[in-house]
Design a protein around this motif. Sequence first.
Motif, short mmCIF file in Angstrom:
data_model
loop_
_atom_site.label_atom_id
_atom_site.label_comp_id
_atom_site.label_asym_id
_atom_site.label_seq_id
_atom_site.Cartn_x
_atom_site.Cartn_y
_atom_site.Cartn_z
N ARG A 1 0.18 4.39 -2.88
CA ARG A 1 0.41 4.99 -2.54
C ARG A 1 1.19 6.46 -3.55
O ARG A 1 1.47 7.10 -3.15
N LEU A 2 2.44 6.06 -2.99
CA LEU A 2 3.74 6.91 -3.56
C LEU A 2 3.38 7.05 -5.01
O LEU A 2 3.26 7.92 -5.15
N ILE B 1 0.73 -1.59 -0.12
CA ILE B 1 -0.31 0.20 -0.28
C ILE B 1 0.66 1.05 0.22
O ILE B 1 0.07 2.13 -0.40
N PHE B 2 1.81 1.16 0.49
CA PHE B 2 2.96 2.23 0.16
C PHE B 2 3.18 3.10 -1.03
O PHE B 2 3.24 4.03 -0.91
N ALA B 3 4.00 1.47 -1.81
CA ALA B 3 4.08 2.12 -3.03
C ALA B 3 3.08 2.17 -3.60
O ALA B 3 3.72 3.17 -4.21
N LYS C 1 -23.75 6.88 19.50
CA LYS C 1 -22.51 6.69 19.47
C LYS C 1 -22.60 7.67 18.15
O LYS C 1 -21.80 7.06 17.10
N ASP D 1 -4.11 11.80 3.85
CA ASP D 1 -2.92 11.08 3.69
C ASP D 1 -2.61 10.23 2.43
O ASP D 1 -2.02 9.93 1.17
N PHE D 2 -4.01 10.00 2.42
CA PHE D 2 -4.26 8.68 1.47
C PHE D 2 -5.16 9.23 0.14
O PHE D 2 -5.30 8.94 -1.02
#
Lengths: 353, 353
Positions: free
Chosen positions: A60-61, A56-58, A310, A99-100
Motif C-alpha cells: 500500500r505504501l 500489505i503495508f509495504a 440488517k 486509506d487503502f
Amino acid sequence: MENKHSGTVGVKKIAQLAKVSIGTVDRVLNNRVGVSEKTKAKILKIIEELNYQPNIFARRLASKKKLRFATLIPKVSEETKYWEAPLTGILQAAAEIKDFGIEVIPFFFDQNNKTTFKESTSKINAEEFDGVLMAPMFEDESIAFIEQCNVKKIPLVFINSDIPGHDNLCYIGPNLYQSGYLSAHIVNYISPANKKTLIVNISREIDLHHHLLRKEEGFRNYFEESGSTNELTKIDIQQTGYAHIQQKLTEQLAKDNYDVVFVTNSRVSTVAKYFEENNIKDVKLIGYDFLEENINHLKNKTIDFLICQKPQEQGYRGLMSLYNHLVLHSTIEKEQFMPIDIITKENYQYYSN
Amino acid sequence: MENKHSGTVGVKKIAQLAKVSIGTVDRVLNNRVGVSEKTKAKILKIIEELNYQPNIFARRLASKKKLRFATLIPKVSEETKYWEAPLTGILQAAAEIKDFGIEVIPFFFDQNNKTTFKESTSKINAEEFDGVLMAPMFEDESIAFIEQCNVKKIPLVFINSDIPGHDNLCYIGPNLYQSGYLSAHIVNYISPANKKTLIVNISREIDLHHHLLRKEEGFRNYFEESGSTNELTKIDIQQTGYAHIQQKLTEQLAKDNYDVVFVTNSRVSTVAKYFEENNIKDVKLIGYDFLEENINHLKNKTIDFLICQKPQEQGYRGLMSLYNHLVLHSTIEKEQFMPIDIITKENYQYYSN
DNA sequence: TATAATTTCGTGTACGTTACCGTTAACCAA
DNA sequence: TTGGTTAACGGTAACGTACACGAAATTATA
C-alpha cells in the motif's frame, strides 16, 4: 549473513533463491508481461514453497494505484427512511477502505421514478469506475446496466434485492421467501388455529412488486405446508398516501374480523397509525424493518413483531465485497443471505442494523 | 518544486515547515524525551494546523514493535460446546490483527474447577502481556486478577459475563436481565393467560449462578410487571449428568402439568432429549444458545425458541477492543451489550453467531 | 551477417515512518 | 582552561513493494 532478515519472506528472498532480480519477481507477482515462461514457473514454485504472503503495508505504501467505486441506491425520502441504513453502512465501509486508496462515489435515484434510475446508471457508465454496488430495483433497466458492466468487466454487487440469472459478483440481502415463511411461523405461534390473517401489500411501483410477492409466497406456503386452518386474505394498496391507505383499510376491515395483519414491507407504521387512530387493539400486527416510526409503534405495542434484515450491514458488506474481490483477490460468495431478525419491544434496544 | 509530494502531509513536510529535522518531529509525535518545550509547541501547532494523520502503513512497515494479548476463557468440554464460538471469534480477530504485529495467546480453564482458573491467571500474570481478554466466571478469583492487572496498567476486557464496579476497559456480552425479560415476553405470546411455566436452572458451580439468576430475575419481573396470571415454578438441578436431570425432571413433571418450560442456559438440549424420550409434545420449550444439539432439537420442533447472544462476536469484538484501545487509541464504550436474537426453526439457517 | 525489433531482465528510486547513531552546543565542576 | 556530562537535534538506514528506465539477450527482418 547475506540476508539478515532471513525470517521474513519477501520479494528479495524470492529473487535471491530464484537467482533473478526483485524486478522480475515483481513482474510475476503482479502478472505483468515481460518474463519468460521458464523463469516464471521457477519463481512461482518458490513462492508456493515459501508460502509467500505479500506485505500489505509495504504494498500500500509503494502503490499509488487508486480505485473508484460507485454506489447506486434509492435516496432517503419522506415516505421511507429505510435507505438511510444501507447508506450508513456504505459510508462506514468507505471510511474504512479510504486509506487503502479507494474512493467511493454514491449515486441515488427516486424509487418512484424510473427515469432517475436510468440517468444515474448512464452517469456511472460515462465515468470510469472499477466496481459498482447497486440496489437493482427496476428489473429491465437494471439488466441493461448489468450488460454494460459485463462488457467493461466491471464487477457488480447487488444489495437488498436480487435479479437472479445475471452475471454479477454477488448478491447480499434477504432471502425474501424465507423471511415471509418465518413471519407466517410467528403468526402461527401467536394466533392458534381457525384465525383470520390479512396480508397487506403497500407499494406504488409495480416493478418493485416481485420483491413483495416473494415474501407473500413464503408466507402462504408456510400455512399450506403446515396444513394450517388459518384463513388468509390479501389486499394490494397501490397508492402510498395516508388518506388512500386509510380508506382501503377501512373498507377491508369492515368485511371481516381479522386476528393478525401482516404488512409485507416497512409501511407497517402507516397501518399502525391507522390502528391507533381507530383504537384497534386486539389485532396483532407484524411488519418489516427497523425504522424509527416502526420502533415507536413497537414501544406502543401497536406493532407486535418486526422482521429485520440488517440493511446497514448490507451496504457495508457490499462495498467490502468489492474491495475483497478487487484488492485482496479473495473469492466472494455468490449469494450472501442476511439473518432474519425478529424484533420485539424487548430486544429492539440492542439491535444493530 | 522543493517538495514534489506537497499533497500529503507527513513528518517530512512538518519538519520542513518547523525548520527542524524529521527526527525531532518523530520525537514529539511519539512523545519521547529530547526536545525543548519551545520547538515541541511549534511542531505540535503545525501538526494541528495541517491535521496530520500518520500513515498507518508506513508506521507498520517501519515499526518492529510487538504487542502480546492473552485470552482466558473456559475450554470446550463435552458438557457444552458453547465456548467454541467465542474462541472462533478470538481466533478470527487474532488472524486479522496478526499483520499489525499483535500476537494472541489463548489460555483456558475448566468451568467446574476454580483451581484451573487461578493457575491460568497466575501464568498470565507471570508473563508480560499488553492486554487481556477474559470471561470472569469466578467472582473472587477474577477480582484478585483484576487488581493485579490494574497495578500493572494492563487493560482488561470482559466477555460473556460482567463483574461490575471494577476498573476494566470494557464489558462485551449480554444484558442478562433483559434477555430473561425477552424470553418471558415470548412465553407470554405463545401461551395465553392462566398457564403454568417451569423455570429450569441446570448448573453445577454455584459461582456461575448469579449469571443465571439475573436471567431468572428478568423473566419473573416481566410477569410481575405485566400483571400476568401465569404461574411460575422453578427447579434447580445442580448435577449435570443426564441420569440426574432425568430423575429431577420426572419428579417435577409429576407434580403438575406445565405448558412452557424455560431453561436458563444452553443445557436446554438435555431437557429436549428428555422430552423426546418420554414423548412429551405439548409442552413449549425455550432455552439458550446456538449450539448444534440445540439446533437439532429446534429442527425436530422439540425446542420452540432459542435465545442467542452472538458468542462469536463477543470474542471478536473483545480482542478488537484491545487493539483499538492500544494501537489506534480510540475510545472504547464501557458496556457493549450484544443483541438478543430469537432463533426459530425458520431463521436458524441464516444466523451468524 | 548485420541490423532492427522485441522480449526479458536488472537497477535505482520512491513511499512515510521508525529507530538508532552521531553531532552540536550548553552547562558545570575541577 | 579542560574534560565530562547531557539535553537537543540532524542524518540516515532500514521496512517490503511498485514502477520507470534502460541494458542485455533473444528473435525477427533485411
